[in-house]
Each structure stands twice: as structure tokens, then as C-alpha cells.
Design an enzyme around this catalytic site. Structure first.
Site, PDB file in Angstrom:
ATOM      1  N   SER A  94      66.661  43.484  23.804  1.00  0.00           N
ATOM      2  CA  SER A  94      66.252  43.101  25.021  1.00  0.00           C
ATOM      3  C   SER A  94      65.093  42.331  24.793  1.00  0.00           C
ATOM      4  O   SER A  94      64.284  42.924  24.218  1.00  0.00           O
ATOM      5  CB  SER A  94      66.010  44.173  26.060  1.00  0.00           C
ATOM      6  OG  SER A  94      65.439  43.848  27.249  1.00  0.00           O
ATOM      7  N   TYR A 130      63.183  52.339  29.333  1.00  0.00           N
ATOM      8  CA  TYR A 130      64.060  51.354  28.995  1.00  0.00           C
ATOM      9  C   TYR A 130      63.411  50.606  27.982  1.00  0.00           C
ATOM     10  O   TYR A 130      64.260  50.497  26.721  1.00  0.00           O
ATOM     11  CB  TYR A 130      64.525  50.618  29.959  1.00  0.00           C
ATOM     12  CG  TYR A 130      65.464  49.366  29.535  1.00  0.00           C
ATOM     13  CD1 TYR A 130      66.815  49.709  29.297  1.00  0.00           C
ATOM     14  CD2 TYR A 130      64.868  48.171  29.663  1.00  0.00           C
ATOM     15  CE1 TYR A 130      67.671  48.734  29.024  1.00  0.00           C
ATOM     16  CE2 TYR A 130      65.840  47.034  29.052  1.00  0.00           C
ATOM     17  CZ  TYR A 130      67.146  47.256  28.618  1.00  0.00           C
ATOM     18  OH  TYR A 130      67.844  46.434  28.070  1.00  0.00           O
TER      19      TYR A 130
END
Length: 252
Positions: free
Chosen positions: A149, A162
Site C-alpha cells: 500500500s 495498518y
């Protein structure tokens, strides 16, 4: 199936395993790669979705198999890879895509959600590597595509844990590349905001609202699938190390 040789070159005939294949980027990658001639092995927890996807790929002339897979289980990942070897004889590519993103501020102490992200986003990738690496070593080559990501490069509020998991995927990918000394290709694909079901796991009300606003401009899963396809299609001896893919327009 797409018979355009320009699109199938470098992909056609390859055996590609995809985790988190029941939706989002995993589903998009499965459709695109199968269309370009790959033999895809699909893994996820929602087998009814996998069955539907595999049947749709077969109906258009593609080759697809599937198996129920929880990436947090090393045993299930081993079985997933072994079944692909049994059915296709080899494993050319493993796309470690499965991930979760239940965002919240650290002070909310959503410890179960933190642990879930660590289990899926980090251990899931490690399990994919552990299962696939011996096979790739024995056959003399292979390719890991690890989906991270933009959170692997920057940290935002509510996304501390995250982002930490995605930083870890980036570090693991770089370490794997160094340890395999170019025998095995390793690509890190880092999507920007992308249409997917990831946000559905956000239980924190404020974080969910912020993500809804953030996702007003988002990439399609096919855009990330194209990036994955690009890395896989490169000629032997070419290793695309990292791809960061963002929407062309900024968030207003």
C-alpha cells in the site's frame, strides 16, 4: 479469452496463485491474468465467491482452480500451494494479496483488530513465502508479487498499525529479494486508494467516515491488476522491484 499476443506475452501459460482472490484487487488480478493466458489458482475464505469467479473464468476459455484459504494458517497455505503443484505441475507466481484494514486511533485500543491486521497482512505474506519458496527453489525460479500500500511509505492518523504492517511487507520483500540473489523475482506493488472491500472492516465510526471521503476518487481494481500483470510479463532476467500506483487526480 484475449488472444492478443502483445497482451499475453510473458503471462500465457504461467501458473499464478492469488490470495484474497474473492474480491477487489485479487479478483481483478485473477480475471486479467486468466484472460491473458495464465492458469490461476484462487484462494480466499469465501469459497462461494471463488467458485463463481472460477466458473466465470472457465466460461470464457480460461483455466482456474480454487481452494478455501485462510492465510493466517501456515498449514492451509502449504495445502494451497501443494494443490497447485498437483494440478499444474509448478508454481510460477504467488500474488500475496490478502489484507485487512480496520482503521482506528491507537487510543481506541482495538487490540483484536490490531492482531488481525498483523496476522493477515504480515503473517499471511510470510506464510505465502514459506510455502512457495521451496517449490520455486526446486524448480529453479519463480516470482513473488507482494501487495502492500502507499501506507508502506507514509503514515496517516488512524492507520498506524495498518501502515506498520505494510512497512513490514516492504521490508520482507526487500529481504527476500536480497536472500534469493536474483534467482527468484520479487515485486512490491503499492496501491493508492483503490475500490475494494477493505474499508468494510473499519468498525470505528470516525475512521469509516474519513475513509469514505478519502475514497471519493479511487483507482479500479483492474488498474492494480494491470500493474501486477506488467511485473509478471517482464522477460526473464528483468525484476521489477517496486510499483507504486496512485490515482492520477488528487483528492479534492
Amino acid at each position: 479469452m484475449n488472444t492478443n499476443k502483445q497482451h499475453t506475452k510473458g503471462i500465457e501459460g504461467k501458473v499464478v496463485l492469488i490470495t484474497g482472490a474473492s474480491s477487489g484487487i485479487g479478483e481483478g488480478a485473477a480475471r486479467l491474468l486468466a484472460e491473458r493466458g495464465a492458469k490461476v489458482m484462487l484462494g480466499a475464505r469465501r469459497t462461494e465467491r471463488l467458485q463463481t469467479l472460477a466458473n466465470e473464468i472457465r466460461d470464457t476459455g480460461g483455466v482456474a482452480e480454487y481452494r478455501k484459504l485462510d492465510v493466517t494458517s501456515c498449514e492451509e497455505m502449504d495445502a494451497f500451494v501443494n494443490e497447485a503443484v498437483d494440478k499444474f505441475g509448478r508454481v510460477d507466481v504467488i500474488v500475496n494479496n490478502a489484507g485487512v484494514m480496520p482503521l482506528s486511533n491507537l487510543e481506541e485500543r482495538k487490540i483484536d483488530e490490531w492482531n488481525r491486521m498483523i496476522d493477515v497482512n504480515i503473517r499471511g505474506v510470510l506464510h505465502g513465502i514459506a510455502a512457495g519458496l521451496p517449490v520455486m527453489r526446486s524448480q529453479g525460479g519463480g516470482h513473488f508479487v507482494n501487495v502492500a500500500s502507499i501506507g508502506a511509505y507514509e503514515v496517516t492518523p488512524t492507520a498506524s498499525v495498518y501502515c506498520a504492517t505494510k512497512y513490514a511487507v516492504r521490508a520482507i520483500s526487500e529481504g527476500l529479494r536480497m536472500e534469493t540473489e536474483r534467482e527468484i523475482r520479487v515485486t512490491l506493488v503499492s496501491p493508492g486508494v483503490t475500490e475494494s472491500e477493505l474499508a468494510d472492516s473499519i468498525s470505528d465510526e470516525h475512521a469509516r467516515a474519513a475513509m469514505k471521503e478519502y475514497r471519493r476518487i479511487a483507482l479500479s481494481s483492474k488498474a492494480i491488476a494491470e500493474a501486477i500483470g506488467y511485473a509478471i510479463a517482464q522477460p526473464e532476467g528483468v525484476d521489477v522491484n517496486e510499483l507504486t500506483v496512485r490515482p492520477a487526480k488528487g483528492i479534492n
